[in-house]
Design a protein around this motif. Structure first.
Motif, PDB file in Angstrom:
ATOM      1  N   GLU A 156       0.823  -1.217   0.000  1.00 45.03           N
ATOM      2  CA  GLU A 156       0.000   0.000   0.000  1.00 45.03           C
ATOM      3  C   GLU A 156       0.852   1.262   0.000  1.00 45.03           C
ATOM      4  N   THR A 157       2.006   1.202   0.661  1.00 49.94           N
ATOM      5  CA  THR A 157       2.875   2.381   0.762  1.00 49.94           C
ATOM      6  C   THR A 157       4.206   2.198   0.051  1.00 49.94           C
ATOM      7  N   GLY A 158       4.555   0.948  -0.260  1.00 50.05           N
ATOM      8  CA  GLY A 158       5.858   0.676  -0.849  1.00 50.05           C
ATOM      9  C   GLY A 158       6.995   0.794   0.151  1.00 50.05           C
ATOM     10  N   LEU A 159       6.689   0.620   1.442  1.00 53.72           N
ATOM     11  CA  LEU A 159       7.701   0.774   2.487  1.00 53.72           C
ATOM     12  C   LEU A 159       7.948  -0.550   3.213  1.00 53.72           C
ATOM     13  N   LEU A 160       9.114  -0.614   3.864  1.00 52.45           N
ATOM     14  CA  LEU A 160       9.523  -1.785   4.641  1.00 52.45           C
ATOM     15  C   LEU A 160       9.503  -1.479   6.130  1.00 52.45           C
ATOM     16  N   TRP A 161       8.943  -2.406   6.900  1.00 45.35           N
ATOM     17  CA  TRP A 161       9.025  -2.394   8.351  1.00 45.35           C
ATOM     18  C   TRP A 161      10.106  -3.400   8.752  1.00 45.35           C
ATOM     19  N   VAL A 162      11.008  -2.996   9.647  1.00 43.54           N
ATOM     20  CA  VAL A 162      12.154  -3.821  10.032  1.00 43.54           C
ATOM     21  C   VAL A 162      12.259  -3.842  11.551  1.00 43.54           C
ATOM     22  N   THR A 163      12.481  -5.015  12.137  1.00 46.82           N
ATOM     23  CA  THR A 163      12.720  -5.083  13.577  1.00 46.82           C
ATOM     24  C   THR A 163      14.201  -5.339  13.849  1.00 46.82           C
ATOM     25  N   ASP A 164      14.667  -4.758  14.956  1.00 52.29           N
ATOM     26  CA  ASP A 164      16.032  -4.952  15.431  1.00 52.29           C
ATOM     27  C   ASP A 164      15.922  -5.336  16.908  1.00 52.29           C
ATOM     28  N   SER A 165      16.152  -6.619  17.220  1.00 56.99           N
ATOM     29  CA  SER A 165      15.972  -7.095  18.588  1.00 56.99           C
ATOM     30  C   SER A 165      17.077  -6.605  19.510  1.00 56.99           C
ATOM     31  N   ASN A 166      18.252  -6.308  18.973  1.00 61.73           N
ATOM     32  CA  ASN A 166      19.343  -5.772  19.793  1.00 61.73           C
ATOM     33  C   ASN A 166      19.004  -4.389  20.334  1.00 61.73           C
ATOM     34  N   LEU A 167      18.398  -3.567  19.497  1.00 61.29           N
ATOM     35  CA  LEU A 167      18.091  -2.186  19.868  1.00 61.29           C
ATOM     36  C   LEU A 167      16.677  -2.004  20.415  1.00 61.29           C
ATOM     37  N   ALA A 168      15.841  -3.062  20.306  1.00 56.83           N
ATOM     38  CA  ALA A 168      14.424  -2.982  20.708  1.00 56.83           C
ATOM     39  C   ALA A 168      13.726  -1.841  19.961  1.00 56.83           C
ATOM     40  N   LYS A 169      13.893  -1.848  18.639  1.00 57.32           N
ATOM     41  CA  LYS A 169      13.309  -0.806  17.801  1.00 57.32           C
ATOM     42  C   LYS A 169      12.645  -1.419  16.571  1.00 57.32           C
ATOM     43  N   ILE A 170      11.639  -0.713  16.093  1.00 59.65           N
ATOM     44  CA  ILE A 170      11.029  -0.997  14.801  1.00 59.65           C
ATOM     45  C   ILE A 170      11.365   0.172  13.886  1.00 59.65           C
ATOM     46  N   PHE A 171      11.889  -0.133  12.706  1.00 66.07           N
ATOM     47  CA  PHE A 171      12.233   0.898  11.733  1.00 66.07           C
ATOM     48  C   PHE A 171      11.259   0.858  10.558  1.00 66.07           C
ATOM     49  N   LEU A 172      10.956   2.020  10.019  1.00 63.39           N
ATOM     50  CA  LEU A 172      10.192   2.141   8.788  1.00 63.39           C
ATOM     51  C   LEU A 172      11.103   2.809   7.769  1.00 63.39           C
ATOM     52  N   CYS A 173      11.308   2.151   6.621  1.00 59.12           N
ATOM     53  CA  CYS A 173      12.258   2.680   5.643  1.00 59.12           C
ATOM     54  C   CYS A 173      11.785   2.420   4.225  1.00 59.12           C
ATOM     55  N   THR A 174      12.433   3.081   3.288  1.00 60.73           N
ATOM     56  CA  THR A 174      12.136   2.864   1.879  1.00 60.73           C
ATOM     57  C   THR A 174      12.826   1.585   1.401  1.00 60.73           C
ATOM     58  N   THR A 175      12.447   1.140   0.232  1.00 61.80           N
ATOM     59  CA  THR A 175      13.066  -0.067  -0.328  1.00 61.80           C
ATOM     60  C   THR A 175      14.493   0.189  -0.784  1.00 61.80           C
ATOM     61  N   GLU A 176      14.914   1.452  -0.799  1.00 61.06           N
ATOM     62  CA  GLU A 176      16.307   1.790  -1.111  1.00 61.06           C
ATOM     63  C   GLU A 176      17.158   1.869   0.158  1.00 61.06           C
ATOM     64  N   GLY A 177      16.518   1.741   1.329  1.00 62.02           N
ATOM     65  CA  GLY A 177      17.262   1.749   2.582  1.00 62.02           C
ATOM     66  C   GLY A 177      17.290   3.083   3.295  1.00 62.02           C
ATOM     67  N   ALA A 178      16.424   4.018   2.926  1.00 64.65           N
ATOM     68  CA  ALA A 178      16.355   5.313   3.605  1.00 64.65           C
ATOM     69  C   ALA A 178      15.445   5.213   4.823  1.00 64.65           C
ATOM     70  N   LEU A 179      15.957   5.550   5.996  1.00 60.76           N
ATOM     71  CA  LEU A 179      15.188   5.493   7.233  1.00 60.76           C
ATOM     72  C   LEU A 179      14.201   6.659   7.296  1.00 60.76           C
ATOM     73  N   LEU A 180      12.933   6.338   7.559  1.00 57.64           N
ATOM     74  CA  LEU A 180      11.890   7.354   7.635  1.00 57.64           C
ATOM     75  C   LEU A 180      11.368   7.563   9.052  1.00 57.64           C
ATOM     76  N   GLU A 181      11.266   6.480   9.839  1.00 57.83           N
ATOM     77  CA  GLU A 181      10.709   6.589  11.183  1.00 57.83           C
ATOM     78  C   GLU A 181      11.258   5.466  12.059  1.00 57.83           C
ATOM     79  N   THR A 182      11.363   5.747  13.357  1.00 59.99           N
ATOM     80  CA  THR A 182      11.824   4.763  14.329  1.00 59.99           C
ATOM     81  C   THR A 182      10.827   4.686  15.474  1.00 59.99           C
ATOM     82  N   TYR A 183      10.469   3.471  15.866  1.00 62.70           N
ATOM     83  CA  TYR A 183       9.554   3.252  16.983  1.00 62.70           C
ATOM     84  C   TYR A 183      10.290   2.450  18.062  1.00 62.70           C
ATOM     85  N   ASP A 184      10.345   2.992  19.269  1.00 61.12           N
ATOM     86  CA  ASP A 184      10.998   2.314  20.383  1.00 61.12           C
ATOM     87  C   ASP A 184      10.000   1.385  21.073  1.00 61.12           C
TER      88      ASP A 184
END
Length: 249
Positions: free
Chosen positions: A184-212
């Motif tokens: 729907e948005t063309g974006l990727l949601w990524v989890t990082d268990s080391n940092l306890a964060k969820i990242f929202l980024c573009t398919t080119e790897g540009a970070l748009l938002e971080t959720y703690d």
């Protein structure tokens, strides 16, 4: 142009209404948690009709989970299953297998036959071992995203094993523990268990938002469920848990 400059420019284009469009960032709200009977739960996706979740665990378990946390067995197979995704056209399930550094296929509709779809040679040659494949996610046109712990690498592979591309998210992530792509948005949601964060980024790897999400012990997978206004996250811990996090999309 350097890679860091390219990522910055991509992000600027997204926010200015070019590139992937003028996208409003989702806002995280309250959460609920369920204990689930999926040992070392590590992967999540919606099933074909979006009536339940399909999960996988390190001990070779594939289980169906209802939205109130009840789990039932689909398949048991001796493999370190770390990620799972569904091909929307065929209904087949694809699994990220750590250790073997391969993507496996479970054919629809029975999901009772395990077969190797392809190997990720870079992870094998790099001796990633237990820092290897952690996530797999369907993209489009028979292409899968495959993510690793080591290097926070993100490959695109066709389901026939043809390598399409590779990027790394190491500019902001220490690993890729889980993935969810939103057409729907063309974006990727990524989890990082080391940092306890969820990242929202573009398919080119540009970070748009971080959720703690410090309240989640070991977030290893993520599944966006816009129909229910939430994001599902599984936590691989001594008492495996499924989190339902409300999002205002």
């Amino acid at each position: 142009m350097s890679r860091s400059m390219l990522i910055w420019l991509t992000a600027v284009l997204v926010f200015s209404g070019c590139g992937q469009g003028n996208i409003r960032m989702p806002v995280m709200g309250a959460s609920a948690v369920y204990e689930v009977d999926v040992e070392e739960i590590s992967g999540l996706c919606l099933d074909a009709d979006k009536s339940a979740l399909i999960s996988c665990g390190d001990q070779g378990l594939v289980k169906r989970i209802t939205f109130d946390g009840e789990a039932s067995e689909v398949l048991v197979y001796p493999a370190d299953m770390e990620g799972i995704t569904l091909h929307p056209a065929t209904g087949d399930l694809y699994l990220a297998i750590e250790g073997r550094q391969e993507v496996a296929r479970l054919a629809a509709p029975s999901y009772d036959t395990y077969e190797t779809a392809f190997k990720v040679q870079e992870a094998i040659d790099g001796n990633y071992r237990n820092g290897g494949l952690e996530a797999v996610e369907y993209y489009e046109d028979d292409v899968l995203w495959v993510g690793s712990q080591t290097g926070a690498n993100l490959w695109q592979y066709k389901v026939d094993g043809t390598l399409v591309s590779k990027i790394t998210l190491s500019d902001f992530a220490t690993e890729i523990a889980g993935l969810c792509y939103e057409p729907e948005t063309g974006l990727l949601w990524v989890t990082d268990s080391n940092l306890a964060k969820i990242f929202l980024c573009t398919t080119e790897g540009a970070l748009l938002e971080t959720y703690d999400v410090p309240f989640i012990e070991n977030l290893e997978s993520i599944c966006v469920d816009r129909g229910r206004g939430c994001v599902w996250v599984a936590s691989d811990e001594d008492s495996p848990k499924l989190y339902r996090i409300v999002f205002d999309f």
